[in-house]
Design a protein around this motif. Structure first.
Motif, PDB file in Angstrom:
ATOM      1  N   ILE A   1      -4.735  -3.570   8.815  1.00 19.73           N
ATOM      2  CA  ILE A   1      -5.769  -4.099   7.920  1.00 19.73           C
ATOM      3  C   ILE A   1      -5.146  -4.933   6.807  1.00 19.73           C
ATOM      4  O   ILE A   1      -5.582  -6.050   6.518  1.00 19.73           O
ATOM      5  CB  ILE A   1      -6.606  -2.942   7.324  1.00 19.73           C
ATOM      6  CG1 ILE A   1      -7.304  -2.170   8.436  1.00 19.73           C
ATOM      7  CG2 ILE A   1      -7.630  -3.474   6.333  1.00 19.73           C
ATOM      8  CD1 ILE A   1      -7.893  -0.851   7.975  1.00 19.73           C
ATOM      9  N   VAL A   2      -4.109  -4.404   6.160  1.00 17.26           N
ATOM     10  CA  VAL A   2      -3.488  -5.100   5.019  1.00 17.26           C
ATOM     11  C   VAL A   2      -2.873  -6.425   5.452  1.00 17.26           C
ATOM     12  O   VAL A   2      -2.917  -7.420   4.720  1.00 17.26           O
ATOM     13  CB  VAL A   2      -2.433  -4.191   4.352  1.00 17.26           C
ATOM     14  CG1 VAL A   2      -1.631  -4.961   3.307  1.00 17.26           C
ATOM     15  CG2 VAL A   2      -3.115  -2.978   3.713  1.00 17.26           C
TER      16      VAL A   2
ATOM     17  N   TYR B   1       0.839  -1.195   0.000  1.00 19.58           N
ATOM     18  CA  TYR B   1       0.000   0.000   0.000  1.00 19.58           C
ATOM     19  C   TYR B   1       0.872   1.242   0.000  1.00 19.58           C
ATOM     20  O   TYR B   1       2.040   1.213   0.379  1.00 19.58           O
ATOM     21  CB  TYR B   1      -0.924   0.014   1.219  1.00 19.58           C
ATOM     22  CG  TYR B   1      -0.184   0.020   2.537  1.00 19.58           C
ATOM     23  CD1 TYR B   1       0.151   1.217   3.173  1.00 19.58           C
ATOM     24  CD2 TYR B   1       0.215  -1.166   3.147  1.00 19.58           C
ATOM     25  CE1 TYR B   1       0.841   1.224   4.377  1.00 19.58           C
ATOM     26  CE2 TYR B   1       0.911  -1.165   4.341  1.00 19.58           C
ATOM     27  CZ  TYR B   1       1.219   0.032   4.950  1.00 19.58           C
ATOM     28  OH  TYR B   1       1.908   0.036   6.131  1.00 19.58           O
TER      29      TYR B   1
ATOM     30  N   VAL C   1      -3.766   1.188   8.631  1.00 19.37           N
ATOM     31  CA  VAL C   1      -3.728   0.552   7.309  1.00 19.37           C
ATOM     32  C   VAL C   1      -2.839  -0.691   7.333  1.00 19.37           C
ATOM     33  O   VAL C   1      -3.179  -1.732   6.747  1.00 19.37           O
ATOM     34  CB  VAL C   1      -3.232   1.564   6.248  1.00 19.37           C
ATOM     35  CG1 VAL C   1      -3.026   0.859   4.907  1.00 19.37           C
ATOM     36  CG2 VAL C   1      -4.229   2.695   6.102  1.00 19.37           C
TER      37      VAL C   1
ATOM     38  N   GLN D   1     -10.292  -6.626  -1.871  1.00 21.84           N
ATOM     39  CA  GLN D   1      -9.353  -6.068  -0.898  1.00 21.84           C
ATOM     40  C   GLN D   1      -9.520  -4.558  -0.755  1.00 21.84           C
ATOM     41  O   GLN D   1      -9.461  -4.027   0.367  1.00 21.84           O
ATOM     42  CB  GLN D   1      -7.922  -6.420  -1.298  1.00 21.84           C
ATOM     43  CG  GLN D   1      -7.568  -7.886  -1.109  1.00 21.84           C
ATOM     44  CD  GLN D   1      -6.091  -8.157  -1.334  1.00 21.84           C
ATOM     45  OE1 GLN D   1      -5.347  -7.293  -1.809  1.00 21.84           O
ATOM     46  NE2 GLN D   1      -5.658  -9.360  -0.989  1.00 21.84           N
TER      47      GLN D   1
ATOM     48  N   VAL E   1     -10.557  -2.657   2.852  1.00 14.31           N
ATOM     49  CA  VAL E   1      -9.751  -1.592   3.457  1.00 14.31           C
ATOM     50  C   VAL E   1     -10.586  -0.326   3.636  1.00 14.31           C
ATOM     51  O   VAL E   1     -10.522   0.333   4.687  1.00 14.31           O
ATOM     52  CB  VAL E   1      -8.500  -1.312   2.606  1.00 14.31           C
ATOM     53  CG1 VAL E   1      -7.751  -0.094   3.132  1.00 14.31           C
ATOM     54  CG2 VAL E   1      -7.581  -2.530   2.608  1.00 14.31           C
TER      55      VAL E   1
END
Length: 520
Positions: A61-62, A44, A58, A118, A122
């Motif tokens: 989450i990823v 990301y 982030v 995905q 997110v």
């Protein structure tokens, strides 16, 4: 010569490792069709707004996104390589089938749906974390049949809580909600987070359940958000759903309490007659004389005419389970009258464990000092010794051991030890101590033990112990134990000449072999 051999081995190993890397890196994609590619992961990058908190959110989450790329070991996708090279499993090769299904890992192929899913996940997670105006664009890049996804995260500053408003009015339900709101965790200036809102909803729900709202459910509470305040601030309005049923809006009190200490699903209905325990009126099974009424009364926190409390409900359930006398405990409530709302009947059904049990254990002992032999342990339990759910345990152990060896002269050892332990389901103290009210039952423990050991040709050892103390749990993970009395008396007698000689030669053995009285 030794250095040469090690250098040769290291060279061979490094050569094998480099070869394996080259083979696995180029051979994990050659079996794919021309339109297929291997999914190798997701990264990301931020387009504009970026803070430490945003990066942490982030990244978390990823890291949890699915699917996961094929696993690596020492930089190699070895499990994938094994899967692709395990051959045709349709043939009668159990080894190939084992390699492919148990050791290997099927290739994770890239699909456009992965990219769309995905980016949506997110976006949703960031929205729930307060980043309401978030745009996530996903791109993919394929090289040598390997595809990597990049999530381009366009963030704006998160929304923060400005104020929280609770329902107004003179209804008892609204009063309790406002009172609970004084201890809210949704404080002004905090970044909005859906998980925090859920926790606040459950907290208010528990407060309501402890204040008589038996039929209220957490889903009847709604938290409305107003983001029109500007400057990335929002207000939260706590309300009750208009469709909430009437019985969930009123306070319930306890009408009658029925307790059956000899409940069985296979038994016809037992007649429960009006009685009084510790000054509290209830309906009791007069036929069953197994328990003293005061012992049962200590565990009951549900009382006539009191407002229903989930805390007292759970405390009653936990106290009876903690006695160790009942196999099943069921505490249920029904409306006392279908027409006149606001009253509950409580039914406490107790299924007893067998009062007495006996266990025997036969064991074979082998020690590092070459002593071997049989041992026997017997245990007898009485789960209701004085009709107050007291647990009386009588343990008896014995063993005979023979020292095996050419120069041991047939030395043998005999050990015998009875022990009596009684546990009371309450505190019994020299001065008055109030038993804690909660799910866990406090216990008083008294242990008296004796042990006799005879080592042929050396000595006899006698030991006595006395323990008086308490055990209680503060919560599921925290236990406490306090022993007011812990006495151990050890006496060594009938010392042989051979043993006396050992004592003279060994100062440490001489210290531990003395008779002692230990107070702890």
């Amino acid at each position: 010569m030794y250095l040469f051999n090690n250098t040769y081995f290291l060279t061979r190993f490094l050569g094998f490792l480099v070869t394996a890397i080259l083979i696995s890196s180029c051979s994990t994609t050659k079996y794919l069709d021309s339109e297929e590619s291997l999914y190798v992961g997701t990264n990301y990058k931020f387009e504009n707004y970026k803070t430490r908190n945003a990066k942490r959110e982030v990244k978390s989450i990823v890291s949890d996104l699915q699917p996961k790329a094929n696993k690596k070991f020492l930089g190699l996708k070895m499990k994938l390589w094994i899967y692709l090279h395990s051959g045709d499993t349709t043939k009668k090769s159990k080894f190939n089938k084992f390699l492919r299904t148990k050791v290997g890992e099927a290739p994770i192929l890239y699909e456009e749906e992965i990219k769309r899913r995905q980016s949506k996940i997110v976006e949703t997670h960031l929205f729930n974390a307060g980043y309401f105006t978030t745009d996530v664009q996903a791109t993919s890049e394929t090289k040598n049949k390997k595809t990597e996804i990049t999530l381009n995260v366009n963030l704006n500053p998160p929304y923060k809580i400005d104020s929280i408003f609770f329902p107004q009015g003179n209804y008892e339900l609204y009063k309790i909600i406002r009172s609970a709101g004084e201890e809210t965790g949704l404080n002004r200036g905090n970044i909005y987070n859906l998980e925090n809102v859920r926790q606040e909803k459950e907290r208010i729900y528990e407060v309501l359940r402890n204040n008589g709202f038996y039929f209220f459910r957490s889903e009847y509470l709604i938290f409305d958000l107003d983001t029109n305040k500007g400057n990335n601030k929002l207000n939260i309005y706590v309300n009750v759903k208009p469709t909430t049923p009437y019985e969930a809006l009123i306070v319930y009190r306890i009408n009658d309490v029925y307790i059956n200490t000899d409940y069985s699903i296979n038994t016809d209905t037992v007649t429960l007659v009006p009685d009084t325990i510790k000054g509290e009126p209830l309906y009791y099974n007069e036929v069953d004389k197994s328990f003293r009424k005061i012992a049962i009364g200590r565990a009951i926190f549900i009382r006539k005419d009191e407002i229903y409390s989930r805390k007292n409900h759970k405390a009653t359930l936990g106290q009876f389970m903690g006695m160790g006398t009942f196999k099943f405990v069921n505490v249920r409530f029904t409306e006392a009258d279908s027409i006149t709302k606001g009253f509950l009947n409580s039914y406490i059904n107790l299924t007893k464990l067998p009062k007495r049990t006996v266990t025997l254990e036969l064991e074979a002992v082998s020690k590092s000092n070459n002593y071997m032999g049989p041992g026997l342990r017997a245990s007898a339990r009485n789960r209701n010794t004085f009709r107050g759910a007291e647990l009386l345990v009588f343990n008896l152990s014995g063993s005979f051991e023979q020292q095996i060896g050419k120069n041991n002269g047939g030395v043998n050892s005999f050990e015998f030890g009875p022990e009596v332990e009684i546990t009371f389901p309450r505190f019994i103290t020299p001065v008055y101590v109030r038993n804690p009210v909660g799910f866990y039952t406090p216990k008083t423990r008294v242990v008296v033990g004796y042990n006799y050991l005879k080592r042929t040709g050396f000595f006899n050892l006698t030991s006595l112990k006395l323990i008086y103390g308490f055990k209680w749990k503060e919560n599921l993970l925290k236990d406490h134990e306090l022993n007011l009395v812990n006495i151990n008396y050890i006496r060594v007698s009938k010392k042989s000449d051979a043993f006396q000689q050992l004592l003279e030669d060994n100062f440490l053995l001489q210290k531990v072999s003395k008779s002692n009285l230990l107070l702890e």
